[in-house]
Each structure stands twice: as C-alpha cells, then as structure tokens.
Design a protein around this motif. Structure first.
Motif, PDB file in Angstrom:
ATOM      1  N   ASN A 295      -0.745 -14.871 -15.806  1.00  0.00           N
ATOM      2  CA  ASN A 295      -1.654 -14.460 -14.836  1.00  0.00           C
ATOM      3  C   ASN A 295      -1.454 -14.997 -13.675  1.00  0.00           C
ATOM      4  O   ASN A 295      -1.921 -14.638 -12.518  1.00  0.00           O
ATOM      5  N   ALA A 296      -1.048 -16.163 -13.597  1.00  0.00           N
ATOM      6  CA  ALA A 296      -0.592 -17.053 -12.525  1.00  0.00           C
ATOM      7  C   ALA A 296       0.179 -16.430 -11.614  1.00  0.00           C
ATOM      8  O   ALA A 296       0.383 -16.151 -10.211  1.00  0.00           O
ATOM      9  N   ILE A 297       1.228 -15.512 -12.490  1.00  0.00           N
ATOM     10  CA  ILE A 297       2.233 -14.652 -11.457  1.00  0.00           C
ATOM     11  C   ILE A 297       1.466 -13.120 -11.306  1.00  0.00           C
ATOM     12  O   ILE A 297       1.653 -12.796 -10.252  1.00  0.00           O
ATOM     13  N   ALA A 298       1.084 -12.666 -12.386  1.00  0.00           N
ATOM     14  CA  ALA A 298       0.512 -11.312 -12.390  1.00  0.00           C
ATOM     15  C   ALA A 298      -0.565 -11.106 -11.312  1.00  0.00           C
ATOM     16  O   ALA A 298      -0.871 -10.171 -10.574  1.00  0.00           O
ATOM     17  N   CYS A 299      -1.649 -12.035 -11.292  1.00  0.00           N
ATOM     18  CA  CYS A 299      -2.659 -12.085 -10.500  1.00  0.00           C
ATOM     19  C   CYS A 299      -2.370 -12.843  -8.878  1.00  0.00           C
ATOM     20  O   CYS A 299      -3.439 -12.359  -8.252  1.00  0.00           O
ATOM     21  N   ASP A 300      -1.791 -13.819  -9.137  1.00  0.00           N
ATOM     22  CA  ASP A 300      -1.703 -14.693  -7.854  1.00  0.00           C
ATOM     23  C   ASP A 300      -0.563 -14.445  -6.938  1.00  0.00           C
ATOM     24  O   ASP A 300      -0.889 -14.487  -5.565  1.00  0.00           O
ATOM     25  N   ILE A 301       0.545 -14.180  -7.498  1.00  0.00           N
ATOM     26  CA  ILE A 301       1.882 -13.827  -6.612  1.00  0.00           C
ATOM     27  C   ILE A 301       1.742 -12.556  -6.399  1.00  0.00           C
ATOM     28  O   ILE A 301       1.998 -11.936  -5.160  1.00  0.00           O
ATOM     29  N   HIS A 302       2.150 -11.747  -7.386  1.00  0.00           N
ATOM     30  CA  HIS A 302       2.549 -10.182  -7.268  1.00  0.00           C
ATOM     31  C   HIS A 302       1.516  -9.300  -6.475  1.00  0.00           C
ATOM     32  O   HIS A 302       2.255  -8.589  -5.600  1.00  0.00           O
ATOM     33  N   PRO A 303       0.362  -9.445  -6.628  1.00  0.00           N
ATOM     34  CA  PRO A 303      -0.380  -8.388  -5.916  1.00  0.00           C
ATOM     35  C   PRO A 303      -0.355  -8.527  -4.193  1.00  0.00           C
ATOM     36  O   PRO A 303      -0.225  -7.484  -3.646  1.00  0.00           O
ATOM     37  N   ILE A 304      -0.170  -9.956  -3.649  1.00  0.00           N
ATOM     38  CA  ILE A 304      -0.026  -9.855  -2.374  1.00  0.00           C
ATOM     39  C   ILE A 304       1.515  -9.840  -1.781  1.00  0.00           C
ATOM     40  O   ILE A 304       1.705 -10.068  -0.649  1.00  0.00           O
ATOM     41  N   ASN A 305       2.356  -9.586  -2.447  1.00  0.00           N
ATOM     42  CA  ASN A 305       3.799  -9.465  -2.241  1.00  0.00           C
ATOM     43  C   ASN A 305       4.574  -8.296  -2.789  1.00  0.00           C
ATOM     44  O   ASN A 305       5.491  -8.211  -2.464  1.00  0.00           O
ATOM     45  N   ASN A 306       3.732  -7.165  -3.170  1.00  0.00           N
ATOM     46  CA  ASN A 306       4.355  -5.819  -3.648  1.00  0.00           C
ATOM     47  C   ASN A 306       4.507  -5.080  -2.384  1.00  0.00           C
ATOM     48  O   ASN A 306       4.226  -5.388  -1.262  1.00  0.00           O
ATOM     49  N   LEU A 307       5.265  -3.848  -2.721  1.00  0.00           N
ATOM     50  CA  LEU A 307       5.704  -2.855  -1.726  1.00  0.00           C
ATOM     51  C   LEU A 307       4.678  -2.567  -0.933  1.00  0.00           C
ATOM     52  O   LEU A 307       4.824  -2.496   0.527  1.00  0.00           O
ATOM     53  N   ARG A 308       3.506  -2.079  -1.452  1.00  0.00           N
ATOM     54  CA  ARG A 308       2.425  -1.351  -0.608  1.00  0.00           C
ATOM     55  C   ARG A 308       1.842  -2.491   0.337  1.00  0.00           C
ATOM     56  O   ARG A 308       1.329  -2.078   1.315  1.00  0.00           O
ATOM     57  N   VAL A 309       1.849  -3.579  -0.048  1.00  0.00           N
ATOM     58  CA  VAL A 309       1.133  -4.910   0.986  1.00  0.00           C
ATOM     59  C   VAL A 309       2.082  -4.813   1.915  1.00  0.00           C
ATOM     60  O   VAL A 309       1.752  -5.166   3.168  1.00  0.00           O
ATOM     61  N   LEU A 310       3.653  -5.214   1.683  1.00  0.00           N
ATOM     62  CA  LEU A 310       4.473  -5.445   2.605  1.00  0.00           C
ATOM     63  C   LEU A 310       4.530  -4.338   3.553  1.00  0.00           C
ATOM     64  O   LEU A 310       4.650  -4.646   4.927  1.00  0.00           O
ATOM     65  N   ARG A 311       4.369  -3.032   3.165  1.00  0.00           N
ATOM     66  CA  ARG A 311       4.250  -2.047   4.020  1.00  0.00           C
ATOM     67  C   ARG A 311       3.330  -1.930   4.986  1.00  0.00           C
ATOM     68  O   ARG A 311       3.346  -1.569   5.969  1.00  0.00           O
ATOM     69  N   TYR A 312       1.951  -2.459   4.385  1.00  0.00           N
ATOM     70  CA  TYR A 312       0.947  -2.363   5.302  1.00  0.00           C
ATOM     71  C   TYR A 312       0.971  -3.350   6.268  1.00  0.00           C
ATOM     72  O   TYR A 312       0.413  -2.794   7.409  1.00  0.00           O
TER      73      TYR A 312
END
Length: 213
Positions: free
Chosen positions: A98-115
């Motif tokens: 969850n440290a990865i799935a909840c803390d890292i991934h959600p703010i670094n995925n493609l849709r966030v980077l595109r926004y």
C-alpha cells in the motif's frame, strides 16, 4: 480469464505478475491508455467503472483495481499465496504494497502527469521534477520498511508476495522515467532478483502483445 491491460501500466503489470506466478492462463485484451481507449463509453459502462486498467473477467465475474484482483486470485487460486494468512506477515506485506499502491502510484500515473502538462501547463522540466520528487518520497519509505522488516531474497522471505508484485512495476516505471534509484539498495537488490524470475519476465512490458517502445 480475460485481462484488459496496457503494457506499460504498472497496475496491469502487477496483475500479470500474479497470474504468471500462479500459472493461470488468460487472454490479454489491450487497452491503449495513451490514446484514451480506457475512457470510451462502452468500456467504462461495461468493463471498468474506474475508466482505467486493469480489469479482469473470470466467467460472470468482472473486477477492476489491481489489489482487489490479486486478492480475488489469492482466494480462488491460493497457490502460491501472495497475501499471507498469518496476521503479522499479512500486515507487513500489505503495509509495503500500500505504500506503493496508495502513496506513490496515484500521483505519478499517466493521467496525473497529463493533467499537469495539459491543464496546469507545467513545463517538461517541472513535470519531471514532480515525478522524481514523489518517487524519492515513496521509495525512501519502501527502503526504510525493507531495512527494518525485510528478510530473504524477496521483500519478506524466500518467496514472492504482493509486496514484490507491487515493487517491481513501480521500480521499472521509475527507471523508465530516468529516476536514479541506486541509493535504495534493498529495493534494487530485490528488483534485480525478481527480474530473473520466469513469472516476472513473462509479465514484463516488453513481452506483452501491445508492447510499443
């Protein structure tokens, strides 16, 4: 089983690893998130309400969200088990995953980077700085957890668990984005060990039918 997947999606990658570790056959149905196929009305309405990947179909069952899918696979096909049954082992595995799935991934995925790029109009340099910052924040947490509680060649012992299934795709994506990860010695040692495992090799982005460099 059918898996709606995108080759470079770390969440799809997690499920592919789990399926490969369990030796479960499945059909890959590619969904190109770069071109917006995951937002098509029919896909969102009938396949994945989250408008993303992955999605798993198993008979009449449809399920999205990678951790939920892996938990389902563990319940239906418990060998090898990826989420331990013993309470403390289970908690440690879920803590790191969850440290990865909840803390890292959600703010670094493609849709966030595109926004950031398309709506907020940040520069490429600012976008890259954003990505590196959150990778460093998250990977520092992962490294501390591994240093404190990790054992064996995998995150927690002599066999892969959900923690390894989450770690490897995150590291792979960070390396692809040019992040320097050498200082995370425990994480990188595990990543290198996992990269030689047949199931992790089979699940890698370059081995997928929709792979595009």
């Amino acid at each position: 089983m059918q898996l709606y997947s995108f080759f470079n999606s770390s969440t799809s990658y997690r499920v592919r690893i789990a399926l490969a570790l369990k030796g479960l056959p499945y059909e890959t149905l590619p969904v190109n998130i770069r071109t917006g196929e995951h937002r098509a009305a029919g896909y969102v309405e009938h396949i994945n309400p989250s408008a993303g990947v992955p999605a798993l179909i198993d008979g009449e069952m449809q399920l999205s969200q990678s951790l939920a899918i892996i938990d389902y696979l563990d319940a239906r096909h418990p060998e090898p088990r990826l989420i331990p049954l013993e309470p403390l082992q289970r908690a440690r595995v879920l803590e790191l995953a969850n440290a990865i799935a909840c803390d890292i991934h959600p703010i670094n995925n493609l849709r966030v980077l595109r926004y950031l790029q398309d709506v907020l109009k940040v520069t490429p340099e600012q976008k890259d700085a954003w990505y590196r910052h959150w990778i460093d924040e998250g990977m520092a947490t992962v490294e501390r957890l591994l240093a404190r509680y990790g054992t064996g060649p995998w995150c927690f012992g002599d066999a892969p668990t959900l923690a390894d299934v989450a770690l490897v795709p995150q590291v792979a994506n960070a390396l692809r984005m040019g992040c320097s990860l050498e200082r995370y010695e425990h994480a990188m040692t595990i990543y290198q060990h996992a990269s030689a495992h047949p199931a992790f090799k089979a699940a890698a982005p370059a081995q997928q039918p929709d792979f595009a460099a």
